[in-house]
Design a protein around this motif. Structure first.
Motif, short mmCIF file in Angstrom:
data_model
loop_
_atom_site.label_atom_id
_atom_site.label_comp_id
_atom_site.label_asym_id
_atom_site.label_seq_id
_atom_site.Cartn_x
_atom_site.Cartn_y
_atom_site.Cartn_z
N PRO A 121 -3.81 4.19 -15.41
CA PRO A 121 -4.21 5.58 -15.70
C PRO A 121 -5.52 5.70 -16.47
O PRO A 121 -6.26 6.68 -16.28
CB PRO A 121 -3.04 6.13 -16.51
N ALA A 122 -5.84 4.75 -17.31
CA ALA A 122 -7.09 4.81 -18.09
C ALA A 122 -8.32 4.55 -17.23
O ALA A 122 -9.44 4.81 -17.67
CB ALA A 122 -7.03 3.79 -19.23
N LEU A 123 -8.12 4.07 -16.01
CA LEU A 123 -9.25 3.70 -15.15
C LEU A 123 -9.34 4.54 -13.88
O LEU A 123 -10.09 4.21 -12.96
CB LEU A 123 -9.13 2.21 -14.77
N ARG A 124 -8.61 5.62 -13.81
CA ARG A 124 -8.59 6.46 -12.60
C ARG A 124 -9.84 7.34 -12.52
O ARG A 124 -10.59 7.48 -13.46
CB ARG A 124 -7.34 7.35 -12.61
N ARG A 125 -10.03 7.91 -11.33
CA ARG A 125 -11.13 8.83 -11.04
C ARG A 125 -12.48 8.13 -11.05
O ARG A 125 -13.49 8.73 -11.38
CB ARG A 125 -11.15 10.00 -12.01
N ALA A 126 -12.48 6.86 -10.67
CA ALA A 126 -13.74 6.11 -10.64
C ALA A 126 -13.88 5.31 -9.35
O ALA A 126 -14.68 4.38 -9.30
CB ALA A 126 -13.81 5.18 -11.86
N GLY A 127 -13.10 5.64 -8.32
CA GLY A 127 -13.23 4.97 -7.03
C GLY A 127 -12.38 3.72 -6.87
O GLY A 127 -12.37 3.13 -5.80
N ARG A 128 -11.67 3.32 -7.90
CA ARG A 128 -10.86 2.10 -7.79
C ARG A 128 -9.69 2.28 -6.83
O ARG A 128 -9.30 1.34 -6.15
CB ARG A 128 -10.37 1.67 -9.16
N GLY A 129 -9.12 3.48 -6.77
CA GLY A 129 -8.02 3.73 -5.84
C GLY A 129 -8.46 3.52 -4.40
O GLY A 129 -7.75 2.90 -3.60
N ARG A 130 -9.63 4.03 -4.08
CA ARG A 130 -10.16 3.85 -2.73
C ARG A 130 -10.41 2.37 -2.43
O ARG A 130 -10.09 1.88 -1.36
CB ARG A 130 -11.45 4.66 -2.55
N SER A 131 -10.95 1.65 -3.40
CA SER A 131 -11.18 0.22 -3.24
C SER A 131 -9.87 -0.52 -3.05
O SER A 131 -9.77 -1.42 -2.21
CB SER A 131 -11.92 -0.35 -4.44
N LEU A 132 -8.86 -0.16 -3.82
CA LEU A 132 -7.55 -0.80 -3.74
C LEU A 132 -6.93 -0.60 -2.36
O LEU A 132 -6.50 -1.56 -1.71
CB LEU A 132 -6.64 -0.23 -4.83
N VAL A 133 -6.88 0.63 -1.90
CA VAL A 133 -6.26 0.93 -0.60
C VAL A 133 -7.08 0.30 0.52
O VAL A 133 -6.52 -0.27 1.47
CB VAL A 133 -6.08 2.45 -0.41
N SER A 134 -8.40 0.35 0.43
CA SER A 134 -9.26 -0.27 1.46
C SER A 134 -9.00 -1.76 1.57
O SER A 134 -8.93 -2.31 2.67
CB SER A 134 -10.73 -0.01 1.15
N ALA A 135 -8.86 -2.43 0.44
CA ALA A 135 -8.61 -3.87 0.45
C ALA A 135 -7.26 -4.19 1.08
O ALA A 135 -7.13 -5.14 1.86
CB ALA A 135 -8.70 -4.43 -0.97
N ALA A 136 -6.25 -3.39 0.78
CA ALA A 136 -4.93 -3.60 1.38
C ALA A 136 -4.96 -3.31 2.88
O ALA A 136 -4.32 -4.03 3.67
CB ALA A 136 -3.89 -2.74 0.68
N LEU A 137 -5.69 -2.28 3.29
CA LEU A 137 -5.82 -1.99 4.72
C LEU A 137 -6.50 -3.14 5.45
O LEU A 137 -6.11 -3.51 6.56
CB LEU A 137 -6.61 -0.70 4.94
N GLU A 138 -7.52 -3.69 4.82
CA GLU A 138 -8.22 -4.83 5.42
C GLU A 138 -7.24 -5.98 5.65
O GLU A 138 -7.25 -6.62 6.71
CB GLU A 138 -9.35 -5.26 4.48
N GLN A 139 -6.38 -6.23 4.68
CA GLN A 139 -5.37 -7.29 4.81
C GLN A 139 -4.40 -6.96 5.95
O GLN A 139 -4.05 -7.83 6.75
CB GLN A 139 -4.60 -7.45 3.51
N ALA A 140 -3.95 -5.72 6.02
CA ALA A 140 -3.00 -5.31 7.06
C ALA A 140 -3.61 -5.48 8.45
O ALA A 140 -2.99 -6.06 9.35
CB ALA A 140 -2.57 -3.86 6.83
N PHE A 141 -4.82 -4.97 8.64
CA PHE A 141 -5.45 -5.05 9.96
C PHE A 141 -5.78 -6.50 10.32
O PHE A 141 -5.67 -6.89 11.49
CB PHE A 141 -6.69 -4.16 10.03
N ALA A 142 -6.15 -7.33 9.33
CA ALA A 142 -6.42 -8.74 9.59
C ALA A 142 -5.16 -9.47 10.05
O ALA A 142 -5.24 -10.46 10.79
CB ALA A 142 -6.99 -9.41 8.34
N ARG A 143 -4.00 -8.97 9.66
CA ARG A 143 -2.72 -9.56 10.08
C ARG A 143 -2.25 -8.99 11.42
O ARG A 143 -1.17 -9.32 11.88
CB ARG A 143 -1.64 -9.29 9.03
N GLY A 144 -3.07 -8.13 12.01
CA GLY A 144 -2.71 -7.54 13.30
C GLY A 144 -1.74 -6.39 13.21
O GLY A 144 -1.16 -5.98 14.22
N LEU A 145 -1.55 -5.84 12.03
CA LEU A 145 -0.65 -4.71 11.86
C LEU A 145 -1.39 -3.43 12.20
O LEU A 145 -2.45 -3.16 11.66
CB LEU A 145 -0.12 -4.67 10.42
N ASN A 146 -0.83 -2.65 13.10
CA ASN A 146 -1.49 -1.43 13.55
C ASN A 146 -0.46 -0.57 14.26
O ASN A 146 0.15 -1.04 15.21
CB ASN A 146 -2.65 -1.78 14.48
#
Length: 191
Positions: A121-146
């Motif tokens: 919570p102390a680090l929100r509203r600075a783009g980290r959420g988008r970075s976090l979800v993007s990194a997880a999506l990258e992992q999912a798509f790299a595993r062929g999940l779609n």
């Protein structure tokens, strides 16, 4: 981009978008990379401290976890064979800044489902959420999940905006809980 030891990393502009997106204003300020590493028992205290009320736990985990969040509940998440749980850190520090999980449902082994997404919570509203979800999506798509799906509380406007900005579409309301919105993203629609 995938970092060393299979860790996922993403750089983002202050506006929240991936650095490679065209037509995005150049803002000059960049966020440090977030790195995903396996969620470990040593991360439990940080995660427990980020969830300060029963309502926050419901927003974070839905009805699956009980208040107060405990080490035993987090151990159970790590033990699940259908779930890969990550802690996000911002190098060079190793202090946790976020958490996210990728679930591969047994009934749909080619689909991914993002769950239990949270930023300190102390680090929100600075783009980290988008970075976090993007990194997880990258992992999912790299595993062929779609596609990749997720559930979000209807009142969580910041999260809905974040997911929509990444290309997620609203699917429907879960019949068993009208307060939860289901969203979906295919690899072809990912921003």
């Amino acid at each position: 981009m995938i970092g060393s030891a299979g860790r996922s990393t993403m750089n983002h502009h202050a506006a929240g978008g991936p650095t490679s997106l065209p037509n995005e204003p150049a803002l000059g300020k960049m966020f440090a990379m977030l790195t995903l590493r396996p969620f470990e028992a040593s991360d439990d205290d940080a995660l427990i401290n980020w969830v300060c009320s029963a309502e926050e736990l419901l927003t974070f985990a839905g009805p699956e976890l009980a208040w107060p969040l405990t080490h035993a509940q987090l151990r159970a998440i790590r033990a699940r064979s259908d779930t890969t749980a990550w802690t996000a850190v911002q190098p060079p520090a190793s202090t946790p800044v976020g958490h996210i999980e990728l679930v591969i449902p047994a009934a749909y082994p080619r689909r991914g489902h993002l769950a239990r997404v949270i930023i300190d919570p102390a680090l929100r509203r600075a783009g980290r959420g988008r970075s976090l979800v993007s990194a997880a999506l990258e992992q999912a798509f790299a595993r062929g999940l779609n596609p990749v799906t997720l559930n979000v509380r209807r009142g969580n406007r910041a999260a809905i905006s974040l997911y929509s900005g990444l290309g997620f579409r609203r699917m429907d309301t879960r019949p068993q809980d009208p307060h939860v919105l289901r969203m979906v993203l295919s690899a072809e629609d990912a921003l």
